[in-house]
Write a protein that holds these residues in place. Structure first.
Motif, PDB file in Angstrom:
ATOM      1  N   PHE A  33      16.281 118.354 -50.136  1.00 18.76           N
ATOM      2  CA  PHE A  33      16.599 119.167 -48.967  1.00 18.76           C
ATOM      3  C   PHE A  33      15.658 118.787 -47.832  1.00 18.76           C
ATOM      4  O   PHE A  33      14.437 118.676 -48.036  1.00 18.76           O
ATOM      5  CB  PHE A  33      16.428 120.656 -49.318  1.00 18.76           C
ATOM      6  CG  PHE A  33      16.828 121.585 -48.211  1.00 18.76           C
ATOM      7  CD1 PHE A  33      18.134 122.041 -48.111  1.00 18.76           C
ATOM      8  CD2 PHE A  33      15.910 121.982 -47.255  1.00 18.76           C
ATOM      9  CE1 PHE A  33      18.505 122.886 -47.085  1.00 18.76           C
ATOM     10  CE2 PHE A  33      16.281 122.829 -46.222  1.00 18.76           C
ATOM     11  CZ  PHE A  33      17.576 123.283 -46.140  1.00 18.76           C
ATOM     12  N   HIS A  90      18.469 132.875 -38.247  1.00 19.93           N
ATOM     13  CA  HIS A  90      17.726 131.608 -38.182  1.00 19.93           C
ATOM     14  C   HIS A  90      18.734 130.523 -37.839  1.00 19.93           C
ATOM     15  O   HIS A  90      19.822 130.486 -38.428  1.00 19.93           O
ATOM     16  CB  HIS A  90      17.087 131.382 -39.559  1.00 19.93           C
ATOM     17  CG  HIS A  90      16.374 130.097 -39.751  1.00 19.93           C
ATOM     18  ND1 HIS A  90      15.732 129.417 -38.736  1.00 19.93           N
ATOM     19  CD2 HIS A  90      16.180 129.349 -40.884  1.00 19.93           C
ATOM     20  CE1 HIS A  90      15.185 128.324 -39.233  1.00 19.93           C
ATOM     21  NE2 HIS A  90      15.446 128.254 -40.527  1.00 19.93           N
ATOM     22  N   ASP A  94      21.350 124.375 -41.644  1.00 21.86           N
ATOM     23  CA  ASP A  94      21.883 124.802 -42.939  1.00 21.86           C
ATOM     24  C   ASP A  94      22.449 126.221 -42.885  1.00 21.86           C
ATOM     25  O   ASP A  94      23.125 126.648 -43.820  1.00 21.86           O
ATOM     26  CB  ASP A  94      20.834 124.666 -44.055  1.00 21.86           C
ATOM     27  CG  ASP A  94      19.534 125.361 -43.756  1.00 21.86           C
ATOM     28  OD1 ASP A  94      19.127 125.393 -42.582  1.00 21.86           O
ATOM     29  OD2 ASP A  94      18.885 125.864 -44.693  1.00 21.86           O
ATOM     30  N   HIS A  95      22.191 126.942 -41.791  1.00 22.53           N
ATOM     31  CA  HIS A  95      22.747 128.288 -41.645  1.00 22.53           C
ATOM     32  C   HIS A  95      23.651 128.436 -40.431  1.00 22.53           C
ATOM     33  O   HIS A  95      24.228 129.502 -40.221  1.00 22.53           O
ATOM     34  CB  HIS A  95      21.610 129.315 -41.566  1.00 22.53           C
ATOM     35  CG  HIS A  95      20.645 129.178 -42.703  1.00 22.53           C
ATOM     36  ND1 HIS A  95      21.029 129.340 -44.013  1.00 22.53           N
ATOM     37  CD2 HIS A  95      19.337 128.824 -42.723  1.00 22.53           C
ATOM     38  CE1 HIS A  95      19.980 129.103 -44.802  1.00 22.53           C
ATOM     39  NE2 HIS A  95      18.947 128.779 -44.045  1.00 22.53           N
ATOM     40  N   ASP A 178      15.376 132.839 -44.483  1.00 13.02           N
ATOM     41  CA  ASP A 178      14.712 131.980 -45.466  1.00 13.02           C
ATOM     42  C   ASP A 178      13.614 132.725 -46.248  1.00 13.02           C
ATOM     43  O   ASP A 178      13.195 132.278 -47.320  1.00 13.02           O
ATOM     44  CB  ASP A 178      14.071 130.772 -44.769  1.00 13.02           C
ATOM     45  CG  ASP A 178      15.094 129.707 -44.398  1.00 13.02           C
ATOM     46  OD1 ASP A 178      16.231 129.763 -44.898  1.00 13.02           O
ATOM     47  OD2 ASP A 178      14.742 128.822 -43.603  1.00 13.02           O
TER      48      ASP A 178
HETATM   49 FE1  FEO Z   1      15.060 127.028 -42.397  1.00 13.01          FE
HETATM   50 FE2  FEO Z   1      17.282 127.438 -44.697  1.00 13.01          FE
HETATM   51  O1  FEO Z   1      16.724 126.876 -43.068  1.00 13.01           O
END
Ligand code: FEO
Length: 426
Positions: A33, A90, A94-95, A178
């Protein structure tokens, strides 16, 4: 788009509180990741749906390549025209990967972000032409969904400047972003059902939250007073069984164990060195002895040749001041010093006091190079380091002793005045 799962069999939302559904995506095949994190169990991108009597909120979305699964789960619960609120805790991709498409499908929904997220949102939505509306929120601002209230907690730098948490008051659910998350993919979803994910939880904290410990402690002041029935992070299991123990664990991980050991009234100075012929070692011993003369400073001395990086990083994180000693070999500091100085991305060094010293044969560049690296790490270098050509004389050892005293006195806030030397003691 789908990320490693058969979407046809992943179309169902999972209800875990009255009117509150998980609508995220599983990414079981991910093994790295953000380039740097290992993900032996893959990860999840958790998104949530909250239904109220007068509106529906989507809280966070998923990575773009997992969006098909997310939209399938969302559509299993609501029409896009029902969505009134989109909360982004956030804005990392990824979000927010599915956000532009969600906005296209639910253009009436109002976006809620933290004040610090504005520039990131604009950058993220550049392809949409900048024609969108949003509302910025701070701690204790609320959004009503009729019989449901979302309350925002401003929790910056966990782990980006924009991060916030959202608390569903009536159900005691904290959508934590997160925070309290981990890269652990298990379709059983809940902490009391999935496998043992403690390693993943601590690994995630160590790599994502650890550099921001002071911010974690500030955020915990907002989180700890909440009535917490469940914590719903953006990665990993939903924490429905004994959620408060994860809050307690975060406080433990973020509190200096050294402070607990030696008390908050002492400062810590750690001296690291490498030595080829014993000359830099001799300097390190004198510097340590000089610093040790100053009351209120706990001084530790370590030969890098005899240690490993990970425990040293723990020491460095908790120290108030750091000194590195290295001989100069071929115009450079020696490799073990660079190895440790290049392994510090997981800790915050900002404002710590630093210094360097070393013996050399020809040119002695190592000391200045180490100082430059420390400045690059945002450390404060109050005194020019000590350089000695080959074998230190008594006068040069005295200079080392004074250097140690000056650093220690700077730590305790005392004047770094020149020490009075009794040569009979030398
Ligand atoms: Fe900081 Fe899961 O992104």
């Amino acid at each position: 788009m789908s990320c490693g799962v058969d979407v046809a069999s992943h179309r169902h939302a999972v209800e875990f509180a009255d009117g509150v559904h998980w609508i995220g995506a599983l990414d079981p095949t991910l093994r790295t990741f953000d380039i740097i994190l290992s993900t032996a169990n893959g990860t999840t991108y958790n998104s949530y749906l909250v239904r109220g009597s007068e509106g529906v909120a989507v809280i966070d979305t998923v990575k773009e390549n997992c969006s098909e699964e997310f939209f399938a789960r969302l559509e299993s619960q609501v029409d896009y025209s029902d969505i009134t609120v989109i909360v982004l805790n956030h804005l990392e991709p990824d979000h927010t990967g599915a956000l532009p498409e969600l906005m296209r499908r639910a253009p009436q929904a109002q976006l809620y972000i933290s004040q610090r997220a504005t520039s990131m949102l604009k950058a993220l939505l550049k392809p949409m032409g900048g024609d969108f509306d949003y509302t910025t929120v701070m701690t204790n601002d609320t959004v009503s969904l009729g019989n449901r209230t979302l309350r925002f907690l401003h929790t910056p730098f966990l782990h980006w400047p924009d991060t916030q948490c959202t608390y569903l008051e009536e159900e005691g659910v904290l959508f934590s972003g997160d925070v309290f998350g981990c890269h652990y993919c298990d379709k059983r979803l809940f902490n009391d059902l999935v496998g043992d994910f403690r390693f993943s939880f601590d690994y995630y904290y160590a790599h994502i939250m650890r550099p921001f410990k002071p911010h974690v402690l500030e955020a915990l002041k907002l989180i700890e007073p909440l009535q917490l029935r469940q914590i719903a992070p953006t990665h990993g299991p939903i924490l429905r069984e004994r959620p408060r123990r994860y809050v307690t664990h975060y406080r433990e991980l973020s509190t200096s164990s050294l402070t607990r050991e030696i008390g908050g009234d002492q400062q810590s100075l750690v001296v690291f060195y490498m030595s080829s012929y014993g000359n830099t070692a001799r300097m390190a011993e004198e510097i340590t002895a000089g610093a040790d003369d100053v009351e209120g400073v706990r001084v530790s001395l370590y030969d890098l040749e005899g240690g490993e990086t990970d425990p040293f990083i723990n020491l460095i994180e908790e120290a108030d001041a750091l000194l590195f000693g290295s001989p100069t070999i071929n115009g450079d500091a020696v490799k073990p010093v660079w190895e440790i100085l290049s392994s510090l991305a997981v800790v915050s060094l900002k404002g710590k006091i630093g210094g360097a010293f070393g013996s050399y044969g020809w040119s002695g560049e190592a000391v200045r190079m180490i100082e430059d690296r420390m400045r690059g790490l945002k450390m404060h270098i109050p005194f020019e380091g000590v350089r000695v050509k080959l074998i230190p004389t008594e006068e040069e050892l005295q200079e080392c002793r004074e250097f140690g005293q000056q650093i220690a006195q700077r730590l305790t806030g005392k004047s770094p005045a020149k020490a009075v030397i009794d040569f009979a003691d030398l």
